[in-house]
Motif scaffolding. Structure first.
Motif, PDB file in Angstrom:
ATOM      1  N   THR A 124       0.849  -1.194   0.000  1.00  0.00           N
ATOM      2  CA  THR A 124       0.000   0.000   0.000  1.00  0.00           C
ATOM      3  C   THR A 124       0.883   1.243   0.000  1.00  0.00           C
ATOM      4  O   THR A 124       2.112   1.159   0.017  1.00  0.00           O
ATOM      5  CB  THR A 124      -0.933   0.018   1.226  1.00  0.00           C
ATOM      6  N   TYR A 125       0.235   2.403  -0.012  1.00  0.00           N
ATOM      7  CA  TYR A 125       0.957   3.673  -0.039  1.00  0.00           C
ATOM      8  C   TYR A 125       0.414   4.597   1.041  1.00  0.00           C
ATOM      9  O   TYR A 125      -0.708   4.436   1.513  1.00  0.00           O
ATOM     10  CB  TYR A 125       0.818   4.358  -1.406  1.00  0.00           C
ATOM     11  N   ARG A 126       1.230   5.565   1.408  1.00  0.00           N
ATOM     12  CA  ARG A 126       0.813   6.646   2.304  1.00  0.00           C
ATOM     13  C   ARG A 126       1.026   7.965   1.587  1.00  0.00           C
ATOM     14  O   ARG A 126       2.011   8.138   0.863  1.00  0.00           O
ATOM     15  CB  ARG A 126       1.640   6.640   3.590  1.00  0.00           C
ATOM     16  N   GLY A 127       0.128   8.875   1.800  1.00  0.00           N
ATOM     17  CA  GLY A 127       0.279  10.178   1.167  1.00  0.00           C
ATOM     18  C   GLY A 127      -0.756  11.147   1.690  1.00  0.00           C
ATOM     19  O   GLY A 127      -1.578  10.813   2.537  1.00  0.00           O
ATOM     20  N   GLY A 128      -0.727  12.368   1.174  1.00  0.00           N
ATOM     21  CA  GLY A 128      -1.658  13.403   1.600  1.00  0.00           C
ATOM     22  C   GLY A 128      -0.930  14.720   1.774  1.00  0.00           C
ATOM     23  O   GLY A 128       0.279  14.829   1.500  1.00  0.00           O
ATOM     24  N   PRO A 129      -1.626  15.743   2.237  1.00  0.00           N
ATOM     25  CA  PRO A 129      -1.017  17.070   2.382  1.00  0.00           C
ATOM     26  C   PRO A 129       0.253  17.094   3.227  1.00  0.00           C
ATOM     27  O   PRO A 129       1.207  17.796   2.889  1.00  0.00           O
ATOM     28  CB  PRO A 129      -2.138  17.883   3.031  1.00  0.00           C
ATOM     29  N   VAL A 262     -20.924  28.201   0.618  1.00  0.00           N
ATOM     30  CA  VAL A 262     -19.493  27.909   0.619  1.00  0.00           C
ATOM     31  C   VAL A 262     -19.128  26.999   1.795  1.00  0.00           C
ATOM     32  O   VAL A 262     -18.443  25.984   1.635  1.00  0.00           O
ATOM     33  CB  VAL A 262     -18.666  29.214   0.671  1.00  0.00           C
ATOM     34  N   LYS A 263     -19.604  27.361   2.974  1.00  0.00           N
ATOM     35  CA  LYS A 263     -19.235  26.620   4.184  1.00  0.00           C
ATOM     36  C   LYS A 263     -19.750  25.187   4.145  1.00  0.00           C
ATOM     37  O   LYS A 263     -19.000  24.234   4.364  1.00  0.00           O
ATOM     38  CB  LYS A 263     -19.793  27.350   5.406  1.00  0.00           C
ATOM     39  N   ARG A 264     -21.034  25.019   3.859  1.00  0.00           N
ATOM     40  CA  ARG A 264     -21.605  23.679   3.834  1.00  0.00           C
ATOM     41  C   ARG A 264     -21.163  22.904   2.604  1.00  0.00           C
ATOM     42  O   ARG A 264     -21.071  21.674   2.627  1.00  0.00           O
ATOM     43  CB  ARG A 264     -23.136  23.747   3.909  1.00  0.00           C
ATOM     44  N   GLY A 265     -20.893  23.614   1.491  1.00  0.00           N
ATOM     45  CA  GLY A 265     -20.378  22.944   0.304  1.00  0.00           C
ATOM     46  C   GLY A 265     -19.015  22.335   0.577  1.00  0.00           C
ATOM     47  O   GLY A 265     -18.744  21.181   0.250  1.00  0.00           O
ATOM     48  N   LEU A 266     -18.142  23.113   1.219  1.00  0.00           N
ATOM     49  CA  LEU A 266     -16.816  22.603   1.559  1.00  0.00           C
ATOM     50  C   LEU A 266     -16.916  21.514   2.608  1.00  0.00           C
ATOM     51  O   LEU A 266     -16.216  20.491   2.530  1.00  0.00           O
ATOM     52  CB  LEU A 266     -15.930  23.741   2.065  1.00  0.00           C
ATOM     53  N   PHE A 267     -17.788  21.696   3.599  1.00  0.00           N
ATOM     54  CA  PHE A 267     -17.957  20.689   4.642  1.00  0.00           C
ATOM     55  C   PHE A 267     -18.389  19.364   4.015  1.00  0.00           C
ATOM     56  O   PHE A 267     -17.968  18.292   4.454  1.00  0.00           O
ATOM     57  CB  PHE A 267     -19.017  21.149   5.646  1.00  0.00           C
ATOM     58  N   SER A 268     -19.221  19.444   2.967  1.00  0.00           N
ATOM     59  CA  SER A 268     -19.735  18.229   2.348  1.00  0.00           C
ATOM     60  C   SER A 268     -18.726  17.588   1.413  1.00  0.00           C
ATOM     61  O   SER A 268     -18.401  16.408   1.542  1.00  0.00           O
ATOM     62  CB  SER A 268     -21.025  18.548   1.570  1.00  0.00           C
ATOM     63  N   ASN A 269     -18.190  18.367   0.428  1.00  0.00           N
ATOM     64  CA  ASN A 269     -17.321  17.725  -0.569  1.00  0.00           C
ATOM     65  C   ASN A 269     -15.843  17.737  -0.185  1.00  0.00           C
ATOM     66  O   ASN A 269     -15.045  17.044  -0.801  1.00  0.00           O
ATOM     67  CB  ASN A 269     -17.518  18.346  -1.954  1.00  0.00           C
ATOM     68  N   GLU A 270     -15.465  18.558   0.804  1.00  0.00           N
ATOM     69  CA  GLU A 270     -14.122  18.569   1.379  1.00  0.00           C
ATOM     70  C   GLU A 270     -13.032  19.014   0.409  1.00  0.00           C
ATOM     71  O   GLU A 270     -11.845  18.893   0.715  1.00  0.00           O
ATOM     72  CB  GLU A 270     -13.767  17.197   1.952  1.00  0.00           C
ATOM     73  N   ALA A 271     -13.393  19.516  -0.790  1.00  0.00           N
ATOM     74  CA  ALA A 271     -12.381  19.976  -1.736  1.00  0.00           C
ATOM     75  C   ALA A 271     -11.632  21.167  -1.142  1.00  0.00           C
ATOM     76  O   ALA A 271     -12.239  22.167  -0.784  1.00  0.00           O
ATOM     77  CB  ALA A 271     -13.024  20.366  -3.062  1.00  0.00           C
ATOM     78  N   GLY A 272     -10.331  21.059  -1.035  1.00  0.00           N
ATOM     79  CA  GLY A 272      -9.519  22.112  -0.445  1.00  0.00           C
ATOM     80  C   GLY A 272      -9.132  21.833   0.994  1.00  0.00           C
ATOM     81  O   GLY A 272      -8.165  22.398   1.505  1.00  0.00           O
ATOM     82  N   LEU A 273      -9.864  20.944   1.658  1.00  0.00           N
ATOM     83  CA  LEU A 273      -9.528  20.599   3.046  1.00  0.00           C
ATOM     84  C   LEU A 273      -8.264  19.759   3.125  1.00  0.00           C
ATOM     85  O   LEU A 273      -7.557  19.777   4.121  1.00  0.00           O
ATOM     86  CB  LEU A 273     -10.666  19.811   3.693  1.00  0.00           C
ATOM     87  N   GLY A 274      -8.012  18.990   2.074  1.00  0.00           N
ATOM     88  CA  GLY A 274      -6.859  18.103   2.096  1.00  0.00           C
ATOM     89  C   GLY A 274      -7.142  16.749   2.697  1.00  0.00           C
ATOM     90  O   GLY A 274      -6.224  15.943   2.867  1.00  0.00           O
ATOM     91  N   LEU A 419      -7.071  26.195   5.598  1.00  0.00           N
ATOM     92  CA  LEU A 419      -6.123  27.293   5.400  1.00  0.00           C
ATOM     93  C   LEU A 419      -4.718  26.751   5.140  1.00  0.00           C
ATOM     94  O   LEU A 419      -4.040  27.188   4.196  1.00  0.00           O
ATOM     95  CB  LEU A 419      -6.122  28.192   6.640  1.00  0.00           C
ATOM     96  N   ALA A 420      -4.268  25.808   5.954  1.00  0.00           N
ATOM     97  CA  ALA A 420      -2.932  25.225   5.782  1.00  0.00           C
ATOM     98  C   ALA A 420      -2.809  24.536   4.431  1.00  0.00           C
ATOM     99  O   ALA A 420      -1.803  24.689   3.720  1.00  0.00           O
ATOM    100  CB  ALA A 420      -2.647  24.230   6.910  1.00  0.00           C
ATOM    101  N   ASN A 421      -3.832  23.785   4.044  1.00  0.00           N
ATOM    102  CA  ASN A 421      -3.771  23.050   2.782  1.00  0.00           C
ATOM    103  C   ASN A 421      -3.812  23.981   1.579  1.00  0.00           C
ATOM    104  O   ASN A 421      -3.073  23.786   0.604  1.00  0.00           O
ATOM    105  CB  ASN A 421      -4.926  22.053   2.709  1.00  0.00           C
ATOM    106  N   LEU A 422      -4.664  25.001   1.615  1.00  0.00           N
ATOM    107  CA  LEU A 422      -4.781  25.916   0.483  1.00  0.00           C
ATOM    108  C   LEU A 422      -3.497  26.721   0.287  1.00  0.00           C
ATOM    109  O   LEU A 422      -3.099  27.002  -0.859  1.00  0.00           O
ATOM    110  CB  LEU A 422      -5.977  26.855   0.682  1.00  0.00           C
TER     111      LEU A 422
END
Length: 488
Positions: A124-129, A262-274, A419-422
């Motif tokens: 397997t692999y490990r990765g992420g922000p 914006v807030k609930r959209g990000l909370f749901s799809n997590e794009a940008g959260l990392g 914020l850190a990920n973006l």
């Protein structure tokens, strides 16, 4: 204090950064999320042949389902209802906008997660922000990678796990009269049996669970749309007009619509959260862009399809009155709306759907927490087992506790996480575009399936052992290219 920080993060800073990254990479990549939308289906089909179980790898399709398991959760049912209650129907429009921009953002972060992943002894692999920050931005940014890992563990590993358990338990109590502690104990037992099997067992469970839960929810949404087909144009018009303040102020007006969307959209799809890149990195693929394309589609599934399904169930029903607002909110509004369409059994259906969504999200949250711990401990089994026991305990505790303060805390840590990920994505913009250009160039040269040659990117500090394509798979790709040298 938490409210002040949340207002600053979500009302100003994150909106600006989300637009900068989402729109910026959409333009820089020549709308990659739309250019390669059709190719995603070919990638998923090919991934089943590309995966070789004897090597211990997970396929692109399994990684997609694992990420959908996390993206599709309480935010798709309760979160959409909250957004509509506080921001009005216009919030749905801004959720769509966040979703379309988020497809490009998710593409970028998941492509980087693949490029900078590291190989594990078990295949397997490990990765992420944390890893693309540490490897891509080098030693002087290691502190940001460490901070991100701590925030990921606090937000997803702990807070969101308790919140999902709370949402499932309260929903079951309302629909079936089952005491919260009983639901919590049952959830903890099943979760425990799975998480002690590691990421491979989680992937096998989600491979079955996700299509069933998402398919069932979409089926009931289609029934609702069919029953109210003549009203659909009016609802779409209401959403668009409310988004731009062309309807009487509902739920706080256009500002609240944008903020909640914006807030609930990000909370749901997590794009940008990392968060999703941690899962995207586990896939065994021939090129990082393959998984970037697939993960962009997971944002589409979450926001443009499943969140929209909930929105139409609510806006086509009688429980929510756009002129007056709703007397109920959250999961209860979605339950009442579906019951208005199909009868009282609709309440039970929403509770079962939330159970499946919440259960899959807890498994996803567990893996994110494990991945953050691995950044510090490098596979310490004792620490992993202690975390697994903590997850089981959180399922029980969360079901029986009022989590208002936890929710506010999670909103804050999630804001700093984004914020850190973006910031990292902006700093890694050029490497991401370079990796995409390599893929584009191979496609334009007539290569049916581009392959990532790690030695060509050694200056990016990628791990070459994570890009050792199995000989039989490399030969399969070459035979395919020889048989179809001009595949677009």
């Amino acid at each position: 204090m938490l409210a002040l920080i949340n207002d600053l993060l979500w009302g100003k800073v994150l909106i600006a950064l989300l637009i900068a990254v989402g729109v910026g990479f959409t333009l820089a990549s020549r709308c990659v999320q739309f250019r390669y939308f059709g190719r995603m289906f070919r990638i998923l089909s090919a991934s089943q042949a590309f995966k070789k179980d004897q090597h211990g790898h997970l396929s692109s399709f399994q990684a997609l389902l694992l990420s959908v398991a996390g993206r599709v959760g309480g935010g798709n049912i309760a979160g959409v209802a909250v957004a509509i209650t506080l921001g009005g129907p216009g919030a749905v429009f801004w959720m769509w906008v966040v979703g379309l921009m988020g497809m490009a953002t998710s593409f970028l972060e998941c492509t980087l997660a693949q490029a900078y992943k590291t190989a594990e002894p078990d295949g397997t692999y490990r990765g992420g922000p944390a890893r693309y920050i540490a490897r891509g931005l080098r030693r002087r940014w290691t502190w940001l990678a460490g901070l991100y890992s701590v925030l990921l563990l606090a937000t997803f590993g702990f807070a969101f796990t308790a919140l999902q358990s709370y949402a499932v338990a309260t929903s079951f109590d309302d629909a079936f009269g089952i005491p919260a502690h009983i639901t919590g104990l049952g959830l903890a037992l099943v979760v425990g049996l799975i998480v002690f099997g590691g990421v491979k067992r989680i992937a096998r469970v989600t491979e079955v669970l996700v299509p069933v839960m998402a398919g069932g929810y979409l089926l009931i949404a289609l029934v609702v749309l069919g029953l109210n087909i003549t009203q659909i144009p009016d609802v779409i018009a209401l959403i668009v007009k409310s988004a731009f303040g062309l309807e009487p102020a509902i739920g706080g007006g256009i500002g609240a619509a944008i903020l909640m969307g914006v807030k609930r959209g990000l909370f749901s799809n997590e794009a940008g959260l990392g968060s999703a890149p941690n899962v995207a990195a586990v896939a065994y693929v021939p090129h990082p862009v393959n998984q970037g394309i697939v993960q962009a589609f997971s944002v589409f599934i979450d926001t443009l399809i499943i969140c929209s399904a909930t929105a139409f169930i609510i806006l086509l029903g009688g429980a929510y009155d756009p002129a007056l607002g709703a007397g109920i909110d959250g999961i209860a509004l979605t339950q009442a709306s579906l019951a208005d369409h199909v009868g009282e059994w609709g309440r039970s259906f929403v509770s079962v759907a939330l159970l499946l969504f919440g259960f899959s999200t807890i498994l996803y949250n567990y893996y994110l927490g494990e991945n953050s711990l691995d950044f510090f401990s490098r596979g310490n089994r004792t620490l992993f087992n202690a975390f697994r026991l903590a997850i089981i305990g959180l399922c029980i505790w969360g079901a029986m506790t009022d989590l208002g303060t936890v929710f506010a805390f999670a909103d804050t840590t999630m804001g700093f996480l984004a914020l850190a990920n973006l910031i990292a994505l902006i700093l890694l913009f050029k490497p991401g575009r370079r990796i995409l250009r390599d893929f584009d160039d191979q496609i334009q040269a007539g290569v049916g399936q581009p392959i990532f040659e790690a030695d060509k990117f050694s200056d990016l500090n990628v791990d070459p052992t994570a890009w050792e394509i199995e000989p039989e798979d490399r030969e399969r790709v070459r035979r395919s290219q020889a048989a179809s040298p001009t595949t677009p």
